[in-house]
Enzyme design. Structure first.
Site, PDB file in Angstrom:
ATOM      1  N   LYS A 280     -10.615  10.274 -31.385  1.00 49.84           N
ATOM      2  CA  LYS A 280      -9.651   9.991 -30.318  1.00 49.84           C
ATOM      3  C   LYS A 280      -9.626  11.156 -29.326  1.00 49.84           C
ATOM      4  O   LYS A 280      -9.907  12.286 -29.704  1.00 49.84           O
ATOM      5  CB  LYS A 280      -8.246   9.839 -30.920  1.00 49.84           C
ATOM      6  CG  LYS A 280      -7.997   8.540 -31.661  1.00 49.84           C
ATOM      7  CD  LYS A 280      -6.568   8.502 -32.179  1.00 49.84           C
ATOM      8  CE  LYS A 280      -6.297   7.213 -32.951  1.00 49.84           C
ATOM      9  NZ  LYS A 280      -6.391   6.004 -32.139  1.00 49.84           N
ATOM     10  N   ARG A 354      -7.358  -1.684 -40.455  1.00 47.74           N
ATOM     11  CA  ARG A 354      -7.759  -2.963 -41.057  1.00 47.74           C
ATOM     12  C   ARG A 354      -8.661  -2.743 -42.265  1.00 47.74           C
ATOM     13  O   ARG A 354      -8.719  -3.564 -43.165  1.00 47.74           O
ATOM     14  CB  ARG A 354      -8.408  -3.848 -39.984  1.00 47.74           C
ATOM     15  CG  ARG A 354      -9.661  -3.306 -39.379  1.00 47.74           C
ATOM     16  CD  ARG A 354      -9.992  -3.928 -38.017  1.00 47.74           C
ATOM     17  NE  ARG A 354      -9.224  -3.329 -36.921  1.00 47.74           N
ATOM     18  CZ  ARG A 354      -9.322  -3.697 -35.656  1.00 47.74           C
ATOM     19  NH1 ARG A 354     -10.132  -4.671 -35.308  1.00 47.74           N
ATOM     20  NH2 ARG A 354      -8.600  -3.102 -34.717  1.00 47.74           N
TER      21      ARG A 354
HETATM   22  N1  BES Z   1      -3.497   3.799 -35.223  1.00 48.30           N
HETATM   23  C1  BES Z   1      -4.237   3.258 -34.134  1.00 48.30           C
HETATM   24  C2  BES Z   1      -3.393   2.322 -33.259  1.00 48.30           C
HETATM   25  C3  BES Z   1      -2.257   2.966 -32.520  1.00 48.30           C
HETATM   26  C4  BES Z   1      -2.451   3.544 -31.288  1.00 48.30           C
HETATM   27  C5  BES Z   1      -0.987   2.969 -33.059  1.00 48.30           C
HETATM   28  C6  BES Z   1      -1.405   4.125 -30.598  1.00 48.30           C
HETATM   29  C7  BES Z   1       0.062   3.555 -32.385  1.00 48.30           C
HETATM   30  C8  BES Z   1      -0.143   4.122 -31.149  1.00 48.30           C
HETATM   31  C9  BES Z   1      -5.413   2.467 -34.686  1.00 48.30           C
HETATM   32  O1  BES Z   1      -5.980   2.950 -35.843  1.00 48.30           O
HETATM   33  C10 BES Z   1      -6.467   2.501 -33.628  1.00 48.30           C
HETATM   34  O2  BES Z   1      -6.967   3.548 -33.371  1.00 48.30           O
HETATM   35  N2  BES Z   1      -6.769   1.349 -33.072  1.00 48.30           N
HETATM   36  C11 BES Z   1      -7.729   1.238 -32.047  1.00 48.30           C
HETATM   37  C12 BES Z   1      -8.558   0.004 -32.341  1.00 48.30           C
HETATM   38  C13 BES Z   1      -9.804  -0.113 -31.507  1.00 48.30           C
HETATM   39  C14 BES Z   1     -10.785   0.969 -31.876  1.00 48.30           C
HETATM   40  C15 BES Z   1     -10.384  -1.474 -31.733  1.00 48.30           C
HETATM   41  C16 BES Z   1      -7.010   1.108 -30.703  1.00 48.30           C
HETATM   42  O3  BES Z   1      -5.947   0.487 -30.657  1.00 48.30           O
HETATM   43  O4  BES Z   1      -7.514   1.660 -29.740  1.00 48.30           O
HETATM   44 MN    MN Z   2      -7.474   4.390 -35.501  1.00 52.62          MN
END
Ligand code: BES
Ligand code: MN
Ligand code: ZN
Length: 497
Positions: A280, A354
């Site tokens: 990230k 997931r």
């Molecule tokens: N934990 C994150 C989602 C999230 C983001 C929760 C901001 C709370 C605040 C999750 O694991 C994630 O990173 N999801 C990605 C999925 C994508 C790679 C398909 C996302 O939402 O960008």
């Molecule tokens: Mn994630």
């Protein structure tokens, strides 16, 4: 905080603060008239000045009402008289707790004579009062240096004053509210704890400690070795990049015979989500200490249920792991085999929630569940879709979806249903494996739910995406909200009959 229900008249006890509700027609209630008389007409004069309009949540604090047996009187605006709704009540309660923060009230008395919510009962009213006060008083102080500062809100006792016929329902509400407050507090503490404290092992230990507090609870913990034996290749593909070992934590509440099918709740417990090799960006990465809010919700709900003690069986599962980049971390393109036997192509290691949840969903089938609800901070896309007002609900069963939505309306811990139509499933089809773990930019929350649905075919199931509702990241308001514990508790109690 001590709560009680009293029927005593206004002048029988000395109080430090006496709360009286007012509708915006500014008519004098019986209590207000009594107060006015006791203060030889002072109240009438004050109202006539026009400084207090009694909008829902507006307050006016009066000191020195000579004659009235209280140090202060707090006029609480209730808004419109006709149809005093749940939302109006909640605005008033929020206004009350806000203005009490500025005062130093030890013992509080709230006169409920004027306060009857049209679309809810007194049990709900008392539950929400306790919840509102607890939420307002909450501060996360565990990480302050020693000596820890005292919490700012100094209220020690709250008396609800109402007629005898309301006592039973109000007392029941105080009990439910206190149970909820306890569950929400522990969930917020776990969620707010930083990633270097709240690890999967920490969550597991806390869950074991929780079971020590209640005879009705037992906790079992699966370690990575046991998970490998069970074939949880998806879960382990996330935890393997971290030096913190992953844990699958199972908290069982037994309130009915073993033959009664349990309701199962499963929480995403990523104690820190760096994104893994699909790292990230740095700017707000710290927010990912909250990526275990689903697990905290399950933990808090189990505590609340144990406090209330309904005659039903509930199982809470925390899928706890840390998502790190490392030499031995999963890489984009890796293909793993889940406990279900289905294979997954990991195209983005940041779609890890997931992956831990799918093996948990397969594992819990052994409990022969009545219904299953998983809760997860699963997608950023959910925040874009629904913001911080509503949690998203996805379900393979309309009855479960409707029960959750209705529990959300009742508690005002609201949710909104999104579809998981078959047509979306093609977005996560993979050329090499049975599926891939991302489905492109479109409908990100839905394709995440579609992924989970492939592992939840054997039972009635719903998934809640709480990415937008479970924590706030803005400045002073920063912190876990304890949502959706109220919704889930209400849902479970309804299911339990
Ligand atoms: N934990 C994150 C989602 C999230 C983001 C929760 C901001 C709370 C605040 C999750 O694991 C994630 O990173 N999801 C990605 C999925 C994508 C790679 C398909 C996302 O939402 O960008
Ligand atoms: Mn994630
Ligand atoms: Zn995550």
């Amino acid at each position: 905080m001590q709560y009680s229900v009293r029927t005593r008249a206004l002048t029988q006890t000395r109080r430090t603060c006496f709360v009286v509700g007012w509708y915006d027609d500014l008519e004098f209630s019986e209590t207000a008239s009594a107060l006015n008389e006791a203060s030889s007409g002072q109240l009438k004069k004050l109202i006539a000045l026009g400084d207090f309009k009694a909008k829902a949540g507006e307050t006016l604090v009066l000191h020195d009402l000579s004659g009235a047996d209280t140090q202060r009187c707090l006029l609480l605006g209730l808004g419109e008289r006709k149809n005093f709704s749940a939302d109006q009540f909640l605005s008033a309660a929020a206004g009350l707790t806000q203005s009490l923060k500025k005062l130093s009230v030890g013992r509080l008395a709230i006169n409920l004579d004027e306060i009857v919510v049209t679309d809810r009962d007194d049990t709900w009213l008392a539950t929400k009062l306790v919840e509102t006060f607890a939420d307002s008083a909450y501060e996360y102080l565990d990480m302050k240096g020693k000596p820890k500062p005292k919490p700012k809100n100094a209220i020690t006792a709250i008396e609800l004053i109402a007629t005898q016929d309301r006592t039973r329902a109000l007392k029941k509400g105080l009990d439910v509210g206190s149970a909820l407050a306890a569950g929400k507090k522990i969930a917020k503490d776990l969620s707010n704890a930083p990633g270097n404290v709240c690890t999967p092992t920490y969550l597991a230990n806390q869950a074991k400690a929780l079971a020590k507090d209640y005879d009705s609870l037992t906790t079992t913990v699966l370690d990575e070795k046991q998970m490998a034996k069970l074939g949880m290749g998806a879960f382990l593909s996330v935890s393997k990049g971290s030096t913190e070992p992953g844990k699958m934590v199972i908290i069982q509440y037994k309130g009915a015979k073993a033959s009664v099918k349990p309701h199962v709740i499963v929480g995403k417990g990523i104690t820190f989500d760096t994104g893994g090799i699909s790292l990230k960006p740095g700017a707000s990465m710290w927010e990912m200490i909250y990526d275990m809010c689903g697990a905290a919700t399950v933990f808090g709900t189990m505590k609340t249920i144990a406090e209330i003690g309904p005659k039903m069986n509930v199982i809470g599962v925390l899928a706890a792991a840390e998502n790190m980049p490392a030499g031995n971390a999963s890489k984009p393109g890796d293909i793993v085999t889940t406990m279900s036997g289905q294979t997954v192509e990991i195209l983005n290691t940041d779609a890890e929630g997931r992956l831990v949840l799918c093996d948990a969903l397969t594992y819990i089938d052994k409990f022969n569940p009545e219904t299953v609800v998983d809760v997860a901070t699963l997608t950023g896309a959910c925040i874009i879709a629904l913001g911080s007002q509503a949690s998203a609900i996805f379900a393979n069963d309309d009855k479960v979806a409707e029960a959750l939505l209705s529990a959300g309306e009742t508690t005002r811990d609201r949710a909104w249903r999104l579809p998981i139509w078959e047509a979306y499933q093609s977005q996560i089809n993979s050329a090499f494996a049975d599926m891939q773990n991302i489905g492109g930019r479109e409908a990100g929350s839905i394709t995440a739910a579609c992924f989970l649905a492939r592992f939840a075919k054997k039972y009635r199931w719903a998934h809640m995406d709480i990415a937008g509702t479970s924590f706030k990241w803005a400045g002073t308001n920063k912190g876990a909200t304890g949502r959706p514990i109220a919704l889930l508790t209400e849902y479970l109690l309804q299911q339990g009959g």
